[in-house]
Structure formats: structure tokens, C-alpha cells
Design a protein around this motif. Structure first.
Motif, PDB file in Angstrom:
ATOM      1  N   LEU A   9       0.844  -1.244   0.097  1.00  0.00           N
ATOM      2  CA  LEU A   9      -0.180   0.057  -0.017  1.00  0.00           C
ATOM      3  C   LEU A   9       0.937   1.316  -0.043  1.00  0.00           C
ATOM      4  O   LEU A   9       0.610   2.241  -0.511  1.00  0.00           O
ATOM      5  CB  LEU A   9      -0.899   0.015   1.317  1.00  0.00           C
ATOM      6  N   THR A  10       2.017   1.334   0.651  1.00  0.00           N
ATOM      7  CA  THR A  10       3.011   2.321   0.868  1.00  0.00           C
ATOM      8  C   THR A  10       3.535   2.598  -0.699  1.00  0.00           C
ATOM      9  O   THR A  10       3.511   3.879  -1.007  1.00  0.00           O
ATOM     10  CB  THR A  10       4.118   1.978   1.736  1.00  0.00           C
ATOM     11  N   ALA A  12       2.307   1.750  -3.329  1.00  0.00           N
ATOM     12  CA  ALA A  12       1.140   1.907  -4.427  1.00  0.00           C
ATOM     13  C   ALA A  12       0.661   3.502  -4.160  1.00  0.00           C
ATOM     14  O   ALA A  12       0.504   4.175  -5.027  1.00  0.00           O
ATOM     15  CB  ALA A  12      -0.179   1.250  -4.036  1.00  0.00           C
ATOM     16  N   ALA A  13       0.989   4.011  -2.889  1.00  0.00           N
ATOM     17  CA  ALA A  13       0.503   5.350  -2.606  1.00  0.00           C
ATOM     18  C   ALA A  13       1.638   6.141  -3.207  1.00  0.00           C
ATOM     19  O   ALA A  13       1.407   7.150  -3.744  1.00  0.00           O
ATOM     20  CB  ALA A  13       0.608   5.480  -1.183  1.00  0.00           C
ATOM     21  N   MET A  14       2.912   5.764  -3.252  1.00  0.00           N
ATOM     22  CA  MET A  14       3.971   6.602  -3.821  1.00  0.00           C
ATOM     23  C   MET A  14       3.908   6.703  -5.301  1.00  0.00           C
ATOM     24  O   MET A  14       3.930   7.744  -5.876  1.00  0.00           O
ATOM     25  CB  MET A  14       5.467   5.682  -3.473  1.00  0.00           C
ATOM     26  N   LEU A  15       3.539   5.491  -5.986  1.00  0.00           N
ATOM     27  CA  LEU A  15       3.403   5.367  -7.379  1.00  0.00           C
ATOM     28  C   LEU A  15       2.118   6.264  -7.783  1.00  0.00           C
ATOM     29  O   LEU A  15       2.188   6.959  -8.896  1.00  0.00           O
ATOM     30  CB  LEU A  15       3.375   3.934  -7.908  1.00  0.00           C
ATOM     31  N   SER A  16       1.108   6.254  -7.020  1.00  0.00           N
ATOM     32  CA  SER A  16      -0.043   7.167  -7.338  1.00  0.00           C
ATOM     33  C   SER A  16       0.260   8.577  -7.083  1.00  0.00           C
ATOM     34  O   SER A  16      -0.123   9.328  -8.220  1.00  0.00           O
ATOM     35  CB  SER A  16      -1.089   6.777  -6.369  1.00  0.00           C
ATOM     36  N   ALA A  17       1.181   9.027  -6.420  1.00  0.00           N
ATOM     37  CA  ALA A  17       1.522  10.321  -6.412  1.00  0.00           C
ATOM     38  C   ALA A  17       2.346  10.589  -7.673  1.00  0.00           C
ATOM     39  O   ALA A  17       2.235  11.792  -8.029  1.00  0.00           O
ATOM     40  CB  ALA A  17       2.184  10.705  -4.961  1.00  0.00           C
ATOM     41  N   PRO A  55      -1.810  -7.009 -10.404  1.00  0.00           N
ATOM     42  CA  PRO A  55      -2.706  -6.254 -11.205  1.00  0.00           C
ATOM     43  C   PRO A  55      -3.852  -5.461 -10.793  1.00  0.00           C
ATOM     44  O   PRO A  55      -3.994  -4.427 -11.187  1.00  0.00           O
ATOM     45  CB  PRO A  55      -3.302  -7.202 -12.109  1.00  0.00           C
ATOM     46  N   VAL A  56      -4.115  -5.937  -9.517  1.00  0.00           N
ATOM     47  CA  VAL A  56      -5.110  -5.087  -8.703  1.00  0.00           C
ATOM     48  C   VAL A  56      -4.489  -3.972  -8.162  1.00  0.00           C
ATOM     49  O   VAL A  56      -5.023  -2.884  -8.327  1.00  0.00           O
ATOM     50  CB  VAL A  56      -5.617  -5.908  -7.437  1.00  0.00           C
ATOM     51  N   TYR A  57      -3.498  -3.670  -8.044  1.00  0.00           N
ATOM     52  CA  TYR A  57      -2.519  -2.716  -7.430  1.00  0.00           C
ATOM     53  C   TYR A  57      -2.283  -1.454  -8.779  1.00  0.00           C
ATOM     54  O   TYR A  57      -2.718  -0.447  -8.341  1.00  0.00           O
ATOM     55  CB  TYR A  57      -1.317  -2.825  -6.841  1.00  0.00           C
ATOM     56  N   PRO A 193      14.336  -2.897  -6.412  1.00  0.00           N
ATOM     57  CA  PRO A 193      14.587  -3.149  -4.938  1.00  0.00           C
ATOM     58  C   PRO A 193      13.651  -2.087  -4.301  1.00  0.00           C
ATOM     59  O   PRO A 193      13.155  -2.611  -3.191  1.00  0.00           O
ATOM     60  CB  PRO A 193      16.113  -2.621  -5.043  1.00  0.00           C
ATOM     61  N   ILE A 194      13.383  -1.036  -4.767  1.00  0.00           N
ATOM     62  CA  ILE A 194      12.335  -0.195  -4.127  1.00  0.00           C
ATOM     63  C   ILE A 194      11.148  -0.557  -4.105  1.00  0.00           C
ATOM     64  O   ILE A 194      10.353  -0.716  -3.276  1.00  0.00           O
ATOM     65  CB  ILE A 194      12.466   1.277  -4.776  1.00  0.00           C
ATOM     66  N   LEU A 195      10.685  -1.182  -5.449  1.00  0.00           N
ATOM     67  CA  LEU A 195       9.211  -1.417  -5.365  1.00  0.00           C
ATOM     68  C   LEU A 195       8.831  -2.810  -4.748  1.00  0.00           C
ATOM     69  O   LEU A 195       7.860  -3.035  -4.239  1.00  0.00           O
ATOM     70  CB  LEU A 195       9.010  -1.947  -7.157  1.00  0.00           C
ATOM     71  N   HIS A 196       9.876  -3.507  -4.305  1.00  0.00           N
ATOM     72  CA  HIS A 196       9.865  -4.778  -3.708  1.00  0.00           C
ATOM     73  C   HIS A 196      10.160  -4.609  -2.375  1.00  0.00           C
ATOM     74  O   HIS A 196      10.283  -5.799  -1.575  1.00  0.00           O
ATOM     75  CB  HIS A 196      10.371  -6.047  -4.509  1.00  0.00           C
TER      76      HIS A 196
END
Length: 199
Positions: A9-10, A12-17, A55-57, A193-196
């Protein structure tokens, strides 16, 4: 599992921003398509998220990007523009992420991203025909003849909306998706590495 969900979720929030910011970095291609249709790379973070998190993310990131846009910038199409942007981004990232999830390899990532771009391009025709362009007519008080005139300034034979969408918007959306896919392939491994959540 709770730790993984929190991390996902963290991320996903970063990527959304990031996706929200990328929505503002847009530019027209007036020689190829009317200037009110602009190129941007805001679907790229959703594609990264779909590959890294599932895919949901990818769908969640597409939704959050548009929600942030409405909350912070507002809407001039009674949410119709944001709805269509979300639907196209969701189709793109969800299909790419789904295909990649079942066999995680670079080849399958490429196949998934290309398939997602094609699906997004195909879906752009009915979504624009039935939702987006009728909204332009209603909320911008722009006659359909004026919209067609912008296309005809580039190609005089584009004398119907469906023809305009097939000739201009569908290839434009495909190229946009393929460019997102190409950039994703170039930056995914360095960002992995950041994404995982790995060091």
C-alpha cells in the motif's frame, strides 16, 4: 502478510503520487492529432505497480491518480474525463499485470505490456465514442461539428466521429501505451529493489 500489505500500500501510494504529477507533464502533438488530445506518461506508474505488486494494485494506482486529480485540481467534465482516464489505465495495467503474474519473465512482461497497450487502444474507441466526446459536447458546449473540424484540419476525409477515433485516437493510445511499456522495461529492474522493498 500484514507487513507485506502495508508495504504494498505504501509503494502504491508513492506510485499514485508520481502518476498524479505526471498527469501535469503533458504535451500536444498537433501535427498528428487535435491539440486537445495530449500525450502524457501518467499510466507508467500503474504499469510498474501492476508488475511489482500485482494487477489489482495497477487498478488502484490508476484510481488514486484520478482521485487526487479531482480532489486537488478539480474536474471540468463532471468526472467523465477522469472516469475514462481511469478505465483506460486500469485496462492497460490490469491486463499487463495479470499476464505477467502467471509467469514472471522479461519476455512475459513485454507480452503483457504490449497486450495491455493493444487492449487500451481498442477500448479507447467505445469509451470515447459513448462517454468522453458526448461529455465534451455537453459540458464544454462544443458542437460535434467543431470537434470533427479539428480532426478534418489534419485529415479532411475524417468526417465522422467513429472514423476520427479509429484513425487518430486508437493509434495514438496504442503508441502512448507502447511508450509506457518501453520506459517500464528500461527502468523496472533499477527500481525493483524499491518496488519490492529489498535493499
Amino acid at each position: 502478510m500484514k507487513k507485506n500489505t502495508t508495504r504494498n500500500l505504501t509503494v502504491a501510494a508513492m506510485l499514485s503520487a508520481v502518476a498524479f504529477i505526471l498527469m501535469f507533464i503533458e504535451f500536444p502533438l498537433p501535427m498528428l492529432i487535435p491539440s486537445f488530445v495530449k500525450m502524457d506518461f501518467s499510466d507508467l506508474p500503474a504499469l510498474l505497480g501492476a508488475f511489482a505488486l500485482g494487477p489489482v494494485y495497477g487498478v488502484i494506482i490508476s484510481f488514486m491518480k484520478n482521485l487526487l486529480h479531482v480532489v486537488i485540481k478539480g474536474t471540468s467534465t463532471a468526472l467523465v474525463g477522469e472516469l475514462c482516464n481511469f478505465m483506460l489505465g486500469a485496462v492497460f495495467s490490469a491486463l499487463a499485470g495479470y499476464l505477467y503474474k502467471h509467469h514472471k519473465s522479461r519476455k512475459n512482461a513485454i507480452i503483457g505490456a504490449v497486450a495491455g497497450a493493444v487492449a487500451m487502444a481498442l477500448f479507447s474507441v467505445p469509451s470515447n465514442y459513448f462517454i468522453t466526446y458526448p461529455a465534451y459536447v455537453k459540458f464544454y458546449h462544443m458542437p460535434m461539428e467543431a470537434i470533427l473540424g479539428m480532426y478534418q484540419a489534419i485529415l479532411p476525409s475524417a468526417n465522422s466521429l467513429i472514423k476520427c477515433l479509429v484513425i487518430f485516437n486508437m493509434p495514438f493510445t496504442l503508441v502512448k501505451g507502447l511508450l509506457d511499456a518501453l520506459i517500464c522495461m528500461l527502468i523496472y529492474k533499477p527500481l525493483s529493489p524499491i518496488l519490492h522493498g529489498r535493499k
